[in-house]
Each structure stands twice: as C-alpha cells, then as structure tokens.
Design a protein around this motif. Structure first.
Motif, short mmCIF file in Angstrom:
data_model
loop_
_atom_site.label_atom_id
_atom_site.label_comp_id
_atom_site.label_asym_id
_atom_site.label_seq_id
_atom_site.Cartn_x
_atom_site.Cartn_y
_atom_site.Cartn_z
N VAL A 73 50.07 23.26 -13.08
CA VAL A 73 49.36 23.87 -11.95
C VAL A 73 50.27 24.75 -11.08
N SER A 74 51.58 24.63 -11.29
CA SER A 74 52.50 25.45 -10.49
C SER A 74 52.68 26.85 -11.09
N ASP A 75 52.09 27.07 -12.26
CA ASP A 75 52.27 28.33 -12.98
C ASP A 75 51.00 29.19 -12.83
N ARG A 76 51.10 30.22 -12.00
CA ARG A 76 49.93 31.02 -11.68
C ARG A 76 49.28 31.62 -12.93
N SER A 77 50.12 31.95 -13.91
CA SER A 77 49.56 32.58 -15.12
C SER A 77 48.67 31.60 -15.88
N GLN A 78 48.91 30.29 -15.68
CA GLN A 78 48.07 29.30 -16.37
C GLN A 78 46.77 29.02 -15.61
N ILE A 79 46.77 29.34 -14.33
CA ILE A 79 45.54 29.15 -13.53
C ILE A 79 44.53 30.25 -13.92
N ASN A 80 45.06 31.47 -14.06
CA ASN A 80 44.19 32.57 -14.52
C ASN A 80 43.71 32.22 -15.92
N GLY A 81 42.45 32.27 -16.13
CA GLY A 81 41.92 31.98 -17.47
C GLY A 81 41.70 30.50 -17.73
N PHE A 82 42.00 29.66 -16.73
CA PHE A 82 41.84 28.22 -16.93
C PHE A 82 40.38 27.82 -17.13
N LEU A 83 39.49 28.45 -16.35
CA LEU A 83 38.06 28.11 -16.46
C LEU A 83 37.56 28.28 -17.90
N GLY A 127 49.47 24.97 -6.20
CA GLY A 127 48.64 24.55 -7.35
C GLY A 127 47.31 24.01 -6.88
N LEU A 128 47.37 23.16 -5.86
CA LEU A 128 46.15 22.55 -5.30
C LEU A 128 45.23 23.64 -4.72
N ILE A 129 45.83 24.60 -4.03
CA ILE A 129 45.02 25.65 -3.42
C ILE A 129 44.40 26.54 -4.50
N ALA A 130 45.20 26.87 -5.52
CA ALA A 130 44.69 27.76 -6.57
C ALA A 130 43.52 27.12 -7.31
N LEU A 131 43.63 25.84 -7.63
CA LEU A 131 42.53 25.17 -8.34
C LEU A 131 41.30 25.05 -7.44
N THR A 132 41.54 24.77 -6.17
CA THR A 132 40.41 24.67 -5.24
C THR A 132 39.67 26.01 -5.19
N GLN A 133 40.44 27.08 -5.08
CA GLN A 133 39.83 28.43 -5.02
C GLN A 133 38.99 28.71 -6.25
N LEU A 134 39.52 28.28 -7.39
CA LEU A 134 38.84 28.53 -8.66
C LEU A 134 37.45 27.88 -8.67
#
Ligand code: NDP
Length: 256
Positions: A73-83, A127-134
């Motif tokens: 979750v600390s890797d922004r590139s892994q958050i993009n496209g996670f959905l 990581g927590l904020i990015a996932l919440t936003q998603l």
C-alpha cells in the motif's frame, strides 16, 4: 446483530498476520466475502484457507468467497489499477478495513532514519488515504459503505522514541475525523479503532526481529490478542445502519 454481515464484501489491508488476519477469520465466520491484501502472498493464502475452514464450520449459505491480492500500500503505482485486480463479482466493497501499518525502531528524534520515517508515513498514512480515496468514490455513488481505520493509543498520546509512529497515528486520527464529518449527510460510516498493546508480529518488526526485546514490551502486562481487536472491528461493522461507532479505544486491563 451478526446477520448484518451476511453476504457483505469486506476488503482488509494487512490481512496476512495479526489483527488483519484475525479480523478476516471473524468476518468469514459471519458469512462475509473477503478480499485479503498484504505483501506476503503465502501468508495471505494461509489466512484465506483459515477463512474457508471457518466459513465451512459456521455452515452459512452467504459469503464464503475469499480472494487474496498482493499489494504494497506504500507504493502508489500499485494503488493505481488496484480496483481492476479485484474479481468483478467482488468489486462492490461494503466495508474497507484499513489495517496495514507498522513501527520500526524506538529512536530518539536525533537518531531517526529518514528511510524509516518515509516508510512509516507511506504505509500508515498515505497508503490508508490512497485506499480510502479509491473506495470512497464508489461508496458515494452507491450511498453505502463503511471505512474502518486502525489508529492506536499512539494516535491519542505521544511517548519518547515513538515520535514518527505517534505522528502517523495522530495523522490517521485526524484524517478519519475529517472524513467522518465530510460524510455526515450520507449513510456512509467511518470508524477509528484505537488499540493499546496487542501481541502480534508488530512488536517483532518494531525491534527489527529481536525476539527478546519484542517480548520485554509485554512484561508485567497481559497484552490484548489480535482476536480482541477483530471483535471490536466486526462489532462496529455489524451495528444497525443508523449507528456509527466513531471511535473505539481498547486497552489491556492493566495498561493505562
Ligand atoms: P502485524 O505486524 O501482525 O500486521 C501488520 C500487517 O500489515 C501485516 O499483515 C503486514 O503484511 C501488513 N503491512 C505492513 N506494511 C504493509 C504494506 N506496505 N503494504 C501492505 N501491507 C502491509 O501487526 P498488527 O496486526 O498488530 O497491526 C495491525 C494494525 O494495528 C497496524 O496499523 C498497527 O499500527 C495497529 N496497532 C497495533 C498495535 C499492537 O500493539 N500490535 C497497537 C495499536 C495499533 P505484509 O508484511 O505481508 O505486507
């Protein structure tokens, strides 16, 4: 009422050990579907197998879908496209448990390592904020959903050697409070769980694998179990829809 969990889909970060793993098993017993996420694929699969066994034992018709997705979750590139990595039939998440987090080192301010600081903030906060936003976008569209964030006693107070970890958990608390207020006119719920000492891999990671230093933390104290916190998380998730359990502060009986 546990029946409120039947058929719900829960996404848990940090589900490969400790509180996240115990929470997954408890949701599985309650008839939920679960997306288990963390970095260690093997450990995640073991927890998913435990979920399958627990669900089977409960003999429920609902739920029972358990998938694992490896993500840092600390890797922004892994958050993009996670959905898109979530199987289509599980993409409508009902409950997001933002649990991934850690502390490393007990360094005084003058000795802090920049890498440690960045790592803790990247995971515990960004990581927590990015996932919440998603997921919050989806929750708003569907006018439903529940975000459950793992804060800590370290988000309520501060102690020597804990400056960065305490700062990350204060940030989690502030973020969670703002989010709750932003969503006040919606049915979306926001909960912060603030545990005291819980015996998990957490302490071992904090002391960089030094088991005796990790064990010393619990001397003279009966720490909480991961299952104790899992119960609070599942309790919050199973309240009637008009009830928002905003904050749950849980301590071992002999920790002040
Ligand atoms: P554990 O170390 O047992 O679990 C932490 C989990 O987070 C693991 O599943 C780990 O999985 C995952 N994780 C860590 N970094 C990342 C990352 N970058 N990306 C994805 N997953 C990650 O500790 P706990 O269960 O005790 O901790 C869970 C939460 O509870 C944390 O937020 C912690 O701060 C909080 N907490 C814990 C307390 C305690 O005393 N134990 C007290 C108060 C709060 P993997 O390594 O496979 O990625």
């Amino acid at each position: 009422n546990a029946s409120r969990l039947l058929g719900k889909t829960v996404l848990i970060t940090g589900a490969s050990s400790g509180i996240g793993a115990a929470t997954a098993v408890l949701f599985a017993k309650g008839g939920s579907n679960i997306i288990l996420t963390a970095r260690r694929a093997d450990a995640l699969q073991k927890v998913a197998d435990e979920c399958t066994a627990a669900h089977k034992e409960a003999g429920l018709q609902h739920g029972g879908k358990f998938v694992t997705i490896q993500i840092d979750v600390s890797d922004r590139s892994q958050i993009n496209g996670f959905l898109e990595r979530i199987p289509v039939d599980l993409r409508e998440i009902d409950i997001l448990v933002n649990n991934a987090g850690y502390v490393v080192g007990v360094d005084k301010v003058g000795d802090l390592s920049l890498d440690n600081m960045e790592g803790m903030f990247a995971t515990n906060v960004f990581g927590l904020i990015a996932l919440t936003q998603l997921f919050i976008k989806e929750f708003k569209k569907r006018e439903a959903g529940h975000v459950i964030n793992l804060g800590s006693i370290a988000g309520r107070e501060a102690y020597p050697g804990g400056s960065i970890y305490c700062a990350t958990k204060h940030a989690v608390s502030a973020f969670t409070g703002s989010l709750m207020k932003e969503l006040v006119d919606t049915p979306i719920r926001v909960t912060e769980i603030q545990p005291g000492m819980v015996e998990t891999e957490f302490s071992l990671i904090r002391f960089k694998g030094d088991q005796s230093a990790a064990d010393k933390v619990y001397e003279g104290l009966q720490p909480l179990l991961a299952e104790d916190i899992a119960e609070e998380i599942v309790w919050a998730a199973s309240r009637p829809p008009h009830v928002n359990l905003a904050e749950v502060f849980v301590l071992p009986v002999n920790q002040a």
